[in-house]
Scaffold this active site. Structure first.
Site, PDB file in Angstrom:
ATOM      1  N   MET A 170      -5.738  -8.218   7.747  1.00  0.00           N
ATOM      2  CA  MET A 170      -7.117  -8.466   7.331  1.00  0.00           C
ATOM      3  C   MET A 170      -8.042  -7.301   7.683  1.00  0.00           C
ATOM      4  SD  MET A 170      -9.609 -11.690   8.221  1.00  0.00           S
ATOM      5  CE  MET A 170      -8.547 -12.946   7.543  1.00  0.00           C
ATOM      6  N   ARG A 193     -12.280 -14.199 -26.198  1.00  0.00           N
ATOM      7  CA  ARG A 193     -13.019 -14.410 -24.966  1.00  0.00           C
ATOM      8  C   ARG A 193     -14.454 -14.711 -25.378  1.00  0.00           C
ATOM      9  NH1 ARG A 193     -13.424  -9.683 -20.464  1.00  0.00           N
ATOM     10  NH2 ARG A 193     -14.824  -8.981 -22.108  1.00  0.00           N
ATOM     11  N   TYR A 220       2.703  -7.958  10.193  1.00  0.00           N
ATOM     12  CA  TYR A 220       2.980  -9.351   9.821  1.00  0.00           C
ATOM     13  C   TYR A 220       4.239  -9.471   8.982  1.00  0.00           C
ATOM     14  CZ  TYR A 220      -1.487 -11.222  11.431  1.00  0.00           C
ATOM     15  OH  TYR A 220      -2.544 -11.641  12.196  1.00  0.00           O
ATOM     16  N   LYS A 254     -22.354  -3.207 -14.224  1.00  0.00           N
ATOM     17  CA  LYS A 254     -22.168  -4.576 -13.719  1.00  0.00           C
ATOM     18  C   LYS A 254     -21.349  -4.559 -12.428  1.00  0.00           C
ATOM     19  CE  LYS A 254     -18.240  -5.141 -16.823  1.00  0.00           C
ATOM     20  NZ  LYS A 254     -17.166  -6.107 -17.022  1.00  0.00           N
TER      21      LYS A 254
END
Lengths: 391, 391
Positions: free
Chosen positions: A327, A149, A279, A54
């Site tokens: 990023m 779940r 940053y 998956k």
């Protein structure tokens, strides 16, 4: 021409990891039953492996994983389109939809591709009852043994099973298996005892395949994987070389990493003692030093939460992050690699670099998340057996 | 047929946000100069907007963003292939490569697509010197004013500028602009004062366009965006509706969210007081309650670090996560929504849901990371002006 970043995927490592899991199961089959309370049944019947592919095979690419896990007994996934792609890729064996179908209109495709469906909720049974299926659908009835779940509560089991047997009589359902999922197989030793007992008590004398074990359970409680006449395990993360347990790496289990993430140095900065990097100015140089700027950031899937100190290797030499992940870039301490130059490869995780489990731990997460997060913009190079990738 | 999850992207919100930024700049142009030290020069010339669409337009899709930002003055990106796609999408205006080119062989495509290139490192100047460019390339010379990521140190500036002027004489370089990037425009008030001064002092009397301001600087220091004869700002995150500042949301600046992430309930569990939910059993029910299982997990891009208590809305009603985020699912408290049923939509962030900035804060990260992390497996529905998406 694309940004200088790449993920190298090893099909050979996938097939190796599958054989490691097979060995665990074989060993368990030959081991004496040692549980003090005798609760673990003796090995019997056969154990089969659903290779879990998956989430785009945990970021590795569906078709690549189908090749890597060619020796698996079945493939397990989540999305109907993935079952279609598996058949198109030539996979002839069993396919399992881990959450089953979502809508009535999914059923014809399930049937066309001979997909086994998890049945975890009464709504799915209602859809089957209302359907006009042309032939029987094999199912695994999922029991909620405490994870809360997916799955039927034990007190709902009898009704669900009766409903499926009735559907079997009508030719809509074929074989009925039984499954559950553990919330804490990677947690405290013995944390699966209660759910495993709930499962056994709930299924009782019902006949059919069973499926209990994820990666953690296969590695830690393999006896659970070799009981019952027809047992299907569902390893995922371990097939991709990572450990399901905290504070360990896949290497400790003989597993090999299947993904290596690399990017080139695109700049080098001379930073003076007391100056900051990146940053938020979160990193301050404690000495005059060289900072390497690497063409990989959180939009590539590298975790922004990885702090200064997270390991990275430059030209095969270990160093660490210095400053916040941006990023599209991250910054590393180049002092241990005095000859590093713009254009050199930096390994963020994988072969000839830090283990992905170490990077995940440093970032406060798990390798599963890092693998799945690999961004579409990262070029992927699949390495087939023995092949090497250009420097 | 796909998993019941979707990202709804609003082009209208993109274009709205661009106009909000334009308004900020217009207001700044009309405002009196108020800086006590008089260091902020009076408005002059024009301010242009590079709409930043790197990282697949922060997860929104490149072509969608090009449509949404049709009124921008230019588009800024990272990957050469993105410049090609922008031209194919019909974009006629300026394009900027924020990290410039990576290899000499990138240069012909830059030229073909009339792309402006950042020049941040001597290696790039060497590539230009060694190249046989057919025509001049417009450039922005990047100055490192303290972030220590990309750019020439002030003491390297004169040499770099001289080299570019020489290349200009040779017809390889066209217009030369000057840029920098702030590490702390979102931090303490005034944190840009030193780098802005370093920038001004370094550029000195050199003539050319300048580019300083990211989202945070545009919103907080718009005076920096309206000085100089030709000023280009580079807003990114604010164009997607999020705030660049901690503890705020984009709404406080009049921005609209451009991405809404939704998934359906695929199961509901009745959980008894004292029972646990999900991996690691990190959530324990303090009462008998209903848990909704949502078809969205970290492999969809939802952050695994989002703890119990992170906001999510079911059928327009606010509730919160209960239990650890799994790879393909997450779990929410359904008690505030007693009529919630399997198949209902849950909004993880965006319109009619929690603000993405709130979700990011709960998860210990920033909206930038969440947007970029949207996985390829999530179906995207683009909403054009005024259009609505099926329930």
């Amino acid at each position: 021409m694309p940004r200088p970043i790449r993920a190298v995927i090893s099909q050979q490592a996938m097939s190796h990891n599958l054989s490691v899991i097979r060995q665990y199961l074989d060993n368990a089959r030959q081991a004496p039953v040692t549980a003090a309370d005798g609760a673990q049944p003796a090995p019997m019947g056969a154990t089969h492996i659903w290779a879990v592919i998956k989430a785009n095979a945990y970021g590795h690419g569906l078709e690549t994983a189908i090749g890597g896990f060619a020796q698996a007994d079945g493939l397990a996934m989540l999305d109907l389109q993935e079952t279609e792609r598996a058949r198109e890729a030539g996979w002839q064996g069993p396919l399992l939809m881990l959450e089953g179908f979502f809508e009535t209109r999914d059923l014809p495709l399930l049937q066309k591709n001979r997909v086994v469906s998890t049945i975890h909720h009464p709504e799915q049974i209602r859809m089957l009852q209302a359907s006009t299926l042309a032939g029987p659908l094999d199912v695994f009835l999922k029991i909620n043994t405490g994870m809360n779940r997916l799955g039927f509560a034990p007190q709902q089991f009898d009704q669900a099973h009766q409903d499926l047997l009735a559907l079997q009589q009508q030719g809509k359902v074929g074989r009925i298996g039984f499954m559950t999922h553990f919330a804490d197989a990677d947690g405290a030793q013995g944390a699966v005892d209660v759910p495993a007992t709930v499962f056994r008590d709930t299924v009782g004398q019902c006949q059919g395949s069973i499926s209990l074990c994820n990666s953690a359970a296969v590695l830690r409680y393999p006896q659970l994987a070799v009981s019952a006449a027809d047992n299907w395990v569902r390893p995922g993360i371990c097939l991709y070389g990572s450990s399901p347990f905290a504070n360990t790496t896949g290497e400790e289990f003989g597993l090999r990493q299947t993904m290596t993430l690399q990017a080139r140095l695109l700049s080098i900065q001379q930073v003076k003692q007391g100056q900051s990097v990146g940053y938020g100015s979160t990193y301050t140089a404690t000495r005059d030093m060289r900072i390497g700027v690497v063409a990989c950031g959180y939009a590539d899937g590298y975790p922004r939460s990885a702090p200064s100190g997270t390991p990275a290797w430059v030209n095969g030499v270990a160093t660490e992050l210095a400053g916040r992940v941006s990023m599209d870039m991250l910054t590393v301490d180049l002092d241990p690699i005095p000859d590093a130059a713009v254009g050199d490869w930096v390994t963020l995780w994988g072969n000839n670099g830090p283990h992905i489990d170490e990077v995940a731990a440093a970032a406060g997460t798990i390798a599963y998340e890092l693998l799945c997060a690999l961004a579409q913009r990262v070029p992927v190079h699949v390495q087939y057996s023995g092949e090497s990738v250009e420097k």
